[in-house]
Design a protein around this motif. Sequence first.
Motif, PDB file in Angstrom:
ATOM      1  N   LEU A 115     -18.210  -4.534  52.591  1.00  0.00           N
ATOM      2  CA  LEU A 115     -19.308  -5.511  52.634  1.00  0.00           C
ATOM      3  C   LEU A 115     -20.587  -4.925  52.061  1.00  0.00           C
ATOM      4  CD1 LEU A 115     -18.657  -6.969  56.195  1.00  0.00           C
ATOM      5  CD2 LEU A 115     -18.159  -8.061  53.992  1.00  0.00           C
ATOM      6  N   TYR A 116     -20.695  -3.608  52.130  1.00  0.00           N
ATOM      7  CA  TYR A 116     -21.883  -2.946  51.586  1.00  0.00           C
ATOM      8  C   TYR A 116     -21.636  -2.497  50.146  1.00  0.00           C
ATOM      9  CZ  TYR A 116     -22.582  -3.042  56.570  1.00  0.00           C
ATOM     10  OH  TYR A 116     -22.671  -3.486  57.866  1.00  0.00           O
ATOM     11  N   GLY A 117     -20.455  -2.805  49.643  1.00  0.00           N
ATOM     12  CA  GLY A 117     -20.126  -2.489  48.252  1.00  0.00           C
ATOM     13  C   GLY A 117     -19.645  -1.073  48.041  1.00  0.00           C
ATOM     14  N   ILE A 118     -19.214  -0.407  49.129  1.00  0.00           N
ATOM     15  CA  ILE A 118     -18.853   1.014  49.042  1.00  0.00           C
ATOM     16  C   ILE A 118     -17.353   1.181  49.238  1.00  0.00           C
ATOM     17  CG2 ILE A 118     -19.372   3.330  49.901  1.00  0.00           C
ATOM     18  CD1 ILE A 118     -21.779   2.102  51.378  1.00  0.00           C
ATOM     19  N   SER A 119     -16.774   2.012  48.395  1.00  0.00           N
ATOM     20  CA  SER A 119     -15.352   2.326  48.508  1.00  0.00           C
ATOM     21  C   SER A 119     -15.177   3.720  49.100  1.00  0.00           C
ATOM     22  CB  SER A 119     -14.718   2.272  47.121  1.00  0.00           C
ATOM     23  OG  SER A 119     -13.603   3.129  47.042  1.00  0.00           O
ATOM     24  N   VAL A 120     -14.113   3.878  49.896  1.00  0.00           N
ATOM     25  CA  VAL A 120     -13.764   5.241  50.324  1.00  0.00           C
ATOM     26  C   VAL A 120     -12.499   5.712  49.625  1.00  0.00           C
ATOM     27  CG1 VAL A 120     -14.919   5.312  52.562  1.00  0.00           C
ATOM     28  CG2 VAL A 120     -12.638   4.311  52.399  1.00  0.00           C
ATOM     29  N   VAL A 121     -12.030   4.922  48.672  1.00  0.00           N
ATOM     30  CA  VAL A 121     -10.826   5.316  47.944  1.00  0.00           C
ATOM     31  C   VAL A 121     -11.209   6.390  46.933  1.00  0.00           C
ATOM     32  CG1 VAL A 121      -8.976   4.510  46.435  1.00  0.00           C
ATOM     33  CG2 VAL A 121      -9.833   3.028  48.269  1.00  0.00           C
TER      34      VAL A 121
ATOM     35  N   VAL B 157     -14.889   3.396  42.892  1.00  0.00           N
ATOM     36  CA  VAL B 157     -16.150   2.916  43.454  1.00  0.00           C
ATOM     37  C   VAL B 157     -15.992   1.437  43.799  1.00  0.00           C
ATOM     38  CG1 VAL B 157     -17.500   4.629  42.200  1.00  0.00           C
ATOM     39  CG2 VAL B 157     -17.153   2.353  41.190  1.00  0.00           C
ATOM     40  N   GLY B 158     -16.933   0.922  44.588  1.00  0.00           N
ATOM     41  CA  GLY B 158     -16.835  -0.463  45.046  1.00  0.00           C
ATOM     42  C   GLY B 158     -16.615  -1.446  43.904  1.00  0.00           C
ATOM     43  N   ALA B 159     -17.321  -1.221  42.789  1.00  0.00           N
ATOM     44  CA  ALA B 159     -17.223  -2.146  41.658  1.00  0.00           C
ATOM     45  C   ALA B 159     -15.788  -2.238  41.131  1.00  0.00           C
ATOM     46  CB  ALA B 159     -18.171  -1.714  40.541  1.00  0.00           C
ATOM     47  N   ASP B 160     -15.016  -1.182  41.267  1.00  0.00           N
ATOM     48  CA  ASP B 160     -13.619  -1.218  40.809  1.00  0.00           C
ATOM     49  C   ASP B 160     -12.810  -2.279  41.550  1.00  0.00           C
ATOM     50  OD1 ASP B 160     -14.169   0.906  39.118  1.00  0.00           O
ATOM     51  OD2 ASP B 160     -13.489   2.422  40.554  1.00  0.00           O
TER      52      ASP B 160
ATOM     53  N   VAL C  44     -37.161   6.107  39.558  1.00  0.00           N
ATOM     54  CA  VAL C  44     -35.911   6.875  39.520  1.00  0.00           C
ATOM     55  C   VAL C  44     -34.993   6.285  40.586  1.00  0.00           C
ATOM     56  CG1 VAL C  44     -34.868   9.152  39.917  1.00  0.00           C
ATOM     57  CG2 VAL C  44     -37.104   8.970  38.791  1.00  0.00           C
ATOM     58  N   ILE C  45     -33.773   5.972  40.185  1.00  0.00           N
ATOM     59  CA  ILE C  45     -32.790   5.455  41.151  1.00  0.00           C
ATOM     60  C   ILE C  45     -31.897   6.603  41.584  1.00  0.00           C
ATOM     61  CG2 ILE C  45     -30.759   3.950  41.376  1.00  0.00           C
ATOM     62  CD1 ILE C  45     -32.282   1.874  39.720  1.00  0.00           C
ATOM     63  N   LEU C  46     -31.769   6.769  42.900  1.00  0.00           N
ATOM     64  CA  LEU C  46     -30.944   7.851  43.447  1.00  0.00           C
ATOM     65  C   LEU C  46     -29.513   7.389  43.685  1.00  0.00           C
ATOM     66  CD1 LEU C  46     -32.719  10.275  43.594  1.00  0.00           C
ATOM     67  CD2 LEU C  46     -34.072   8.342  44.411  1.00  0.00           C
ATOM     68  N   TRP C  47     -29.365   6.110  44.080  1.00  0.00           N
ATOM     69  CA  TRP C  47     -28.036   5.479  44.117  1.00  0.00           C
ATOM     70  C   TRP C  47     -28.239   3.977  44.247  1.00  0.00           C
ATOM     71  CZ3 TRP C  47     -28.439   8.846  48.725  1.00  0.00           C
ATOM     72  CH2 TRP C  47     -28.735   8.163  49.916  1.00  0.00           C
ATOM     73  N   GLY C  48     -27.163   3.266  43.929  1.00  0.00           N
ATOM     74  CA  GLY C  48     -27.209   1.809  44.035  1.00  0.00           C
ATOM     75  C   GLY C  48     -26.893   1.186  42.698  1.00  0.00           C
ATOM     76  N   ARG C  49     -27.701   0.213  42.283  1.00  0.00           N
ATOM     77  CA  ARG C  49     -27.495  -0.466  41.000  1.00  0.00           C
ATOM     78  C   ARG C  49     -27.504   0.532  39.851  1.00  0.00           C
ATOM     79  NH1 ARG C  49     -30.037  -6.166  41.461  1.00  0.00           N
ATOM     80  NH2 ARG C  49     -28.500  -6.968  42.936  1.00  0.00           N
ATOM     81  N   GLY C  50     -26.403   0.615  39.148  1.00  0.00           N
ATOM     82  CA  GLY C  50     -26.323   1.478  37.977  1.00  0.00           C
ATOM     83  C   GLY C  50     -25.868   2.890  38.281  1.00  0.00           C
TER      84      GLY C  50
ATOM     85  N   PRO D 125     -23.363   4.492  41.260  1.00  0.00           N
ATOM     86  CA  PRO D 125     -22.624   4.292  42.520  1.00  0.00           C
ATOM     87  C   PRO D 125     -22.902   5.393  43.537  1.00  0.00           C
ATOM     88  CG  PRO D 125     -21.160   4.051  40.616  1.00  0.00           C
ATOM     89  CD  PRO D 125     -22.469   4.596  40.096  1.00  0.00           C
ATOM     90  N   VAL D 126     -23.145   4.983  44.769  1.00  0.00           N
ATOM     91  CA  VAL D 126     -23.397   5.952  45.838  1.00  0.00           C
ATOM     92  C   VAL D 126     -22.184   6.862  46.019  1.00  0.00           C
ATOM     93  CG1 VAL D 126     -22.604   4.444  47.742  1.00  0.00           C
ATOM     94  CG2 VAL D 126     -24.348   6.207  48.177  1.00  0.00           C
ATOM     95  N   GLU D 127     -20.993   6.352  45.675  1.00  0.00           N
ATOM     96  CA  GLU D 127     -19.782   7.172  45.807  1.00  0.00           C
ATOM     97  C   GLU D 127     -19.855   8.390  44.880  1.00  0.00           C
ATOM     98  OE1 GLU D 127     -19.943   3.918  45.221  1.00  0.00           O
ATOM     99  OE2 GLU D 127     -18.328   2.820  46.216  1.00  0.00           O
ATOM    100  N   ASP D 128     -20.454   8.207  43.679  1.00  0.00           N
ATOM    101  CA  ASP D 128     -20.556   9.324  42.730  1.00  0.00           C
ATOM    102  C   ASP D 128     -21.516  10.397  43.257  1.00  0.00           C
ATOM    103  OD1 ASP D 128     -18.821   8.015  41.081  1.00  0.00           O
ATOM    104  OD2 ASP D 128     -20.332   7.376  39.622  1.00  0.00           O
ATOM    105  N   VAL D 129     -22.625   9.933  43.810  1.00  0.00           N
ATOM    106  CA  VAL D 129     -23.586  10.880  44.378  1.00  0.00           C
ATOM    107  C   VAL D 129     -22.935  11.614  45.556  1.00  0.00           C
ATOM    108  CG1 VAL D 129     -25.863  11.099  45.467  1.00  0.00           C
ATOM    109  CG2 VAL D 129     -25.485   9.395  43.648  1.00  0.00           C
ATOM    110  N   ALA D 130     -22.230  10.853  46.385  1.00  0.00           N
ATOM    111  CA  ALA D 130     -21.572  11.448  47.555  1.00  0.00           C
ATOM    112  C   ALA D 130     -20.568  12.513  47.126  1.00  0.00           C
ATOM    113  CB  ALA D 130     -20.892  10.353  48.383  1.00  0.00           C
TER     114      ALA D 130
END
Length: 359
Positions: free
Chosen positions: A214-220, A224-227, A321-327, A329-334
Motif C-alpha cells: 500500500l505504501y508502494g514498497i516491495s520486500v522481494v 521494487v514496488g513499481a515492478d 535533492v530527493i533521498l528516496w521516493g519518486r524517481g 526507489p526506497v528499496e534501492d537506497v535500503a
Amino acid sequence: MRASSATIHIDALRENLRRVRELAPGRKVMAIVKADGYGHGLERVARALQGADGFGVACIADGQRLRAAGVSQRIVVLSGLDEPADLSEMRRLNLESVVHHPVQIDWLAADRDARPLRVWLKIDTGMHRLGFAPPQVRDAYARLRELPSVHRDIGLMTHFANSDAFDDPLTTRQVDAFEAATAGLAGERALANSAGVLGWPEAHGDWVRAGGALYGISVVEGRVGADFGFRPAMTLSSRLIAINRLVRGDRIGYASTWQCPEDMAVGVVAIGYGDGYPRSAASGTPVLLDGRYAPIVGRVSMDLVTIDLRAHPQARIGDPVILWGRGLPVEDVAAHAGTIGYDLTCGVTRRVRFTEEAG
Ligand SMILES: *Cc1c(COP(=O)(O)O)cnc(C)c1O
C-alpha cells in the motif's frame, strides 16, 4: 527552516489499494498501518485508505487514534491484548484482538464483561514467532467458542516467514499446515501479507493483510514496488546547502572514509541520520538531483550528507535533492544501507516536515 521534508502522495496510497484489490480480486483488504502507517502518518494513511475493509494495528493506542479520526471499519490489534486490563478499552473502541497464546484465553475466560469481543486465532505454521502450534488449534478454538465474552465469529490467521521468496517451499508448507489445522472450523481466513498477495494467490483467503504494497514498497529481493504496479507513497527530500571545490586527495567527513580521486565539487545536503536517513548508507548510495543520480560520498552524519557532484556541473545551492521516493526507489537506497525499505520509511524522525500532495 530546515529543508528536510517528507511528501506523502495521497493518490499513490489510493491507487496502491486499488492495485491490491486487482491482485486479490474479491478478497477483503485489511490495510496494515502499524508503526504510524509505516512512517507515513497513521491518520493521514487511514483517510487516504478509507476504501479499505479493515485496518491492522500493532497496539491499542493506534486503535484509539484511528477511532478518534473517525475510522468506522473493523480494526484488528495484531498481537492482541497484552494484559487483562486491555479488554475494556478494546470493547469500548470495538477493536478486535488476535489471540496467539493460551494466557490470552485465560484472561478472556476470567472476564465478566457481557459485550462479546471479536477475536482472530493466530496459528503458527512455521514463522515461529506468535501463534498456536497446529496440534493446539482445535482446543484453543473450542475454548474460545465456549466463552460468552467472545464473539462467535472467530477469525483464523497465520503469517508467512518467507513469502517474499516466490520459490521458497516453506510458504506452501505453511499454507498446507494452515489448511490442515483449520479444516472444518468456521471463520474467515487471513494468511497473506503483501508478498503473499503478489506471489501466492492460493493463500489469499478471505482477507489479505497488506502493508508494504500500500505504501508502494516491495520486500522481494531485487524488485521494487513499481515492478508490481505500485507507486511510492513517500518522497523524502531536502536541499543542497553548500557546494565545495575540493582537490585530489582531500578526505571527506567523519573518519575520513572517502578520498577525492581528483579535483572535484562535493555537495552538502541538509539531511542525516537525525532525520532518519540511514547512517549505514554506504558511499555510492544514490540520491536524485535534477532528475539524475548522484552518489553519496563519506559517512552520513546526524544533519548532513555529502554527495559527489562531478556529473552535476549545473548544481546550485538551494537545489532540491530527493533521498528516496519518486524517481528513486526506497528499496534501492535500503539495499545500499543493508536493510529494507520498510525500515527507512518507518525511521523518518519528527524533525522532518510532513506534507501531503494529492498526486
Ligand atoms: C506487518 C504485518 C503484515 C503486513 O506485512 P507487509 O509485508 O507489510 O504486507 C501482515 N500481517 C501481520 C501479522 C503483520 O504483522
